[in-house]
Design a protein around this motif. Structure first.
Motif, short mmCIF file in Angstrom:
data_model
loop_
_atom_site.label_atom_id
_atom_site.label_comp_id
_atom_site.label_asym_id
_atom_site.label_seq_id
_atom_site.Cartn_x
_atom_site.Cartn_y
_atom_site.Cartn_z
N LEU A 136 0.84 -1.20 0.00
CA LEU A 136 0.00 0.00 0.00
C LEU A 136 0.87 1.26 0.00
CD1 LEU A 136 -2.60 -1.16 2.66
CD2 LEU A 136 -3.11 -0.61 0.27
N LEU A 137 0.50 2.21 -0.84
CA LEU A 137 1.22 3.48 -0.84
C LEU A 137 0.57 4.39 0.19
CD1 LEU A 137 1.59 4.01 -4.70
CD2 LEU A 137 3.36 3.30 -3.09
N VAL A 138 1.40 4.96 1.06
CA VAL A 138 0.88 5.84 2.11
C VAL A 138 1.57 7.20 2.00
CG1 VAL A 138 0.27 4.01 3.75
CG2 VAL A 138 2.58 4.96 3.80
N ASP A 139 0.92 8.24 2.55
CA ASP A 139 1.57 9.56 2.52
C ASP A 139 2.41 9.77 3.79
OD1 ASP A 139 -0.14 10.19 4.57
OD2 ASP A 139 -1.39 11.56 3.41
N ASP A 140 2.89 10.98 3.98
CA ASP A 140 3.80 11.24 5.11
C ASP A 140 3.14 11.06 6.48
OD1 ASP A 140 5.77 11.77 3.41
OD2 ASP A 140 5.74 13.96 3.62
N HIS A 141 1.80 11.07 6.50
CA HIS A 141 1.09 10.83 7.77
C HIS A 141 0.56 9.40 7.83
CE1 HIS A 141 1.02 15.27 7.44
NE2 HIS A 141 1.14 15.22 8.77
N LEU A 142 1.07 8.55 6.95
CA LEU A 142 0.73 7.12 6.87
C LEU A 142 -0.71 6.86 6.43
CD1 LEU A 142 2.57 5.75 10.06
CD2 LEU A 142 3.47 6.06 7.76
N ALA B 293 10.99 -4.77 11.69
CA ALA B 293 10.15 -4.63 12.89
C ALA B 293 10.27 -3.21 13.44
CB ALA B 293 10.59 -5.65 13.93
N GLN B 294 11.48 -2.65 13.42
CA GLN B 294 11.67 -1.31 14.01
C GLN B 294 10.91 -0.24 13.23
OE1 GLN B 294 15.69 0.53 13.26
NE2 GLN B 294 16.27 -1.53 12.78
N VAL B 295 10.73 -0.44 11.92
CA VAL B 295 9.96 0.53 11.13
C VAL B 295 8.50 0.49 11.58
CG1 VAL B 295 9.15 1.16 8.82
CG2 VAL B 295 11.49 0.36 9.13
N ALA B 296 7.92 -0.74 11.59
CA ALA B 296 6.51 -0.88 11.97
C ALA B 296 6.29 -0.36 13.39
CB ALA B 296 6.10 -2.35 11.87
N SER B 297 7.24 -0.65 14.28
CA SER B 297 7.10 -0.23 15.67
C SER B 297 7.12 1.30 15.79
CB SER B 297 8.23 -0.87 16.47
OG SER B 297 8.23 -0.40 17.75
N GLN B 298 8.05 1.93 15.10
CA GLN B 298 8.11 3.41 15.15
C GLN B 298 6.87 4.02 14.51
OE1 GLN B 298 11.79 5.13 13.65
NE2 GLN B 298 12.99 3.52 14.61
N GLN B 299 6.39 3.40 13.42
CA GLN B 299 5.18 3.92 12.78
C GLN B 299 3.98 3.80 13.71
OE1 GLN B 299 5.28 1.50 9.20
NE2 GLN B 299 5.99 3.23 7.97
N GLY B 300 3.93 2.67 14.44
CA GLY B 300 2.82 2.47 15.39
C GLY B 300 2.83 3.52 16.49
N THR B 301 4.01 3.81 17.03
CA THR B 301 4.13 4.82 18.09
C THR B 301 3.69 6.19 17.56
OG1 THR B 301 5.99 3.57 18.91
CG2 THR B 301 5.77 5.79 19.77
N TYR B 302 4.14 6.47 16.31
CA TYR B 302 3.79 7.76 15.68
C TYR B 302 2.28 7.85 15.48
CZ TYR B 302 2.81 10.90 11.81
OH TYR B 302 2.25 11.87 11.02
N LEU B 303 1.70 6.75 14.95
CA LEU B 303 0.28 6.79 14.62
C LEU B 303 -0.59 6.94 15.88
CD1 LEU B 303 -1.32 6.80 12.09
CD2 LEU B 303 -1.37 4.32 12.10
N ALA B 304 -0.17 6.31 16.97
CA ALA B 304 -0.92 6.46 18.23
C ALA B 304 -0.94 7.93 18.63
CB ALA B 304 -0.28 5.60 19.32
N LYS B 305 0.21 8.60 18.51
CA LYS B 305 0.28 10.02 18.88
C LYS B 305 -0.60 10.85 17.95
CE LYS B 305 4.83 10.13 21.00
NZ LYS B 305 6.21 10.09 20.61
#
Ligand code: NAD
Length: 466
Positions: free
Chosen positions: A324-330, A353-365
């Motif tokens: 899936l193509l996502v933008d800068d805000h996922l 794993a570290q990419v998905a994990s950082q993205q998850g932390t970002y998305l929660a915020k």
């Protein structure tokens, strides 16, 4: 010291007896999260559940600490030590989170619904249901890539899920016990004791390293007649293993494997997989049959059908076949109220794993911020969610380095220090690898279980039962 003990005791007590949660609030927007992997678990850790009616759907009711999965295949670490029930995470949120153990089979981005199927073996039938969402997070990961080669699914073992590790362990011991059976012809013993790993990425290399340790640390003692007949081969289509690591570490891994008597067959692409042998094609187009007892297939990932179908519904916006193509805000391009992260997406980062994990932390915020802004009626009345998101910080990935265990108490690491990547290898790196992974484990419970497994292995050896 007394303070630390009190803190640890309070934490343990709190984990065992979480506080009473307020019930989910259906009047709030429904945030539906698909998956319980690295991305989804990180979102769940950070999300403020008082802002949304949070629902999680995944065929797996636990989070799996995948970096230590190769260690489970030979019994260095027990399976349960790297599994964390997802309810252990959701149970500590302020408002209750609904969890459905089911497979998402379809996403309808227009009507904002998903189709979920419960394929419980015990219940024996497939239950289908449709769930509505306001906001959707696609964190379903990816699946094993067989490149359409026939026989892979039937005859090889993958190394992605906990059941894969169990299957490998059973099949490995089955090969060894069958080879030990009296009267087996010499040729058959040779085949049964040939363990072949396909794919020289980190998964294949780490598995080969773990298997080597099992052979030299345990099998030599328990099966002295067979131990010197066991052969281990790593087959890789490219000209070297671990292309994502620096040249120095590739050379170090190849020379360590050589001294550990692991055959590395580079420039050899597997073309056919049969019940008892594979056919490889070398770079000079020569074809060769290689008999095996155990075949582990670790050739990387491809998209799940639910993600492929979703991309098919958005042909104008989703132009890549790799995810899936996502933008800068996922946000998933071409959709409204939908985000995606981790291996389900195609971004310029490696599927780590570290990419998905950082993205998850970002998305929660981001979702917390959005939820709060939407709660402020004056802002929400005049601004759309997308306009609010535009004002928020975009996602930025911070590379934390690459680590891999290569067997014989050695690991390799590319670590970024002050903007430079420093290559490190050997026993000290192995100790660093161990401490880094223990630290990364989500909670004290899993940390203590993994540490105990390592102590148990050192004192008593690995369990050789099937
Ligand atoms: P990968 O994609 O990294 O490697 C697969 C390898 O298989 C490739 O080198 C490819 O050339 C080879 N291959 C493909 N088809 C083949 C065939 N028919 N015959 C022979 N060789 C063939 O896969 P992976 O190791 O599963 O890793 C997947 C992702 O997860 C990667 O991005 C990786 O970096 C990451 N990962 C990282 C770690 C770590 O950092 N410790 C551990 C595991 C996975």
């Amino acid at each position: 010291a007394a303070g630390s003990v009190t803190y640890a005791a309070t934490k343990v007590y709190y984990n065992r007896h979480p506080m009473v949660q307020s019930p989910p609030d259906p009047s709030k927007k429904t945030l539906l999260i698909l998956g319980t992997g690295w991305g989804a678990a990180s979102i769940l850790k950070g999300i403020d559940t008082s802002l949304y009616n949070v629902v999680v759907v995944s065929p797996r009711n636990y989070f799996l600490f995948t970096p230590l999965l190769p260690s489970c295949t030979v019994g260095t670490i027990e399976h349960r030590s790297i599994m964390e029930p997802i309810r252990y995470i959701t149970r500590h949120k302020q408002c209750a989170v609904k969890f459905h153990e089911a497979n998402c089979t379809d996403i309808d981005p227009v009507n904002k619904t998903v189709t979920v199927e419960d394929q419980s073996e015990i219940k024996g039938k497939v239950n289908k249901s449709t769930l509505k969402y306001d906001y959707l997070v696609v964190a379903v990961g990816a699946e094993n890539n067989t490149f359409g080669i026939k026989g892979v699914t039937e005859h090889a073992c993958f190394l992605k899920e906990i059941w894969d590790a169990r299957k490998i362990r059973t099949r490995l011991m089955d090969c060894i016990e069958s080879a030990a059976f009296p009267g087996q012809p010499e040729e058959e013993v040779k085949r049964l004791l040939h363990m072949v790993v396909v794919g020289g990425g980190p998964t294949g290399v780490e598995y080969a390293g773990e298997l080597h340790d099992f052979l030299v640390e345990d099998l030599v003692d328990w099966y002295p007649d067979l131990a010197d007949k066991v052969q281990l081969s790593l087959v890789e289509g490219q000209s070297s293993v671990l292309p994502m690591f620096s040249r120095k570490l590739i050379d170090y891994t190849e020379s360590t494997f050589k001294s550990n008597q692991i055959n590395i067959l580079t420039g050899s692409a597997v073309k056919e997989v049969h019940e008892k042998h594979i056919v490889i094609e070398t770079s000079d187009k020569q074809r060769k049959e290689i008999p095996f007892g155990l075949l582990v297939w670790a050739t990387g990932n491809t998209q799940r059908s639910v993600v492929r179908d979703l991309m098919g519904k958005l042909p104008e916006a989703q132009t890549s076949r790799r995810g899936l193509l996502v933008d800068d805000h996922l946000r998933v391009q071409g959709t409204n109220g939908m985000w995606a992260l981790g291996d389900a997406t195609f971004t310029k980062y490696a599927p780590l794993a570290q990419v998905a994990s950082q993205q998850g932390t970002y998305l929660a915020k981001l979702l917390n911020r959005l939820g709060k802004l939407e709660d402020t009626t004056t802002t929400a009345a005049t601004t759309t969610p997308d306009e609010l998101i535009e004002k928020l910080r975009p996602f930025r990935y911070s590379y934390q380095g690459s680590l891999a265990y290569i067997g014989a108490d050695r690991a390799i690491a590319d670590i970024p220090i002050f903007g430079q990547t420093v290559a490190s290898s050997g026993v000290a790196t192995y100790l660093f690898w161990k401490s880094a992974y223990v630290n990364l484990l989500f909670n004290t419970r899993n940390q203590s279980m993994v540490t105990t497994d390592w102590v148990k292995k050192t004192l008593f050896g690995r369990d050789i039962s099937r």
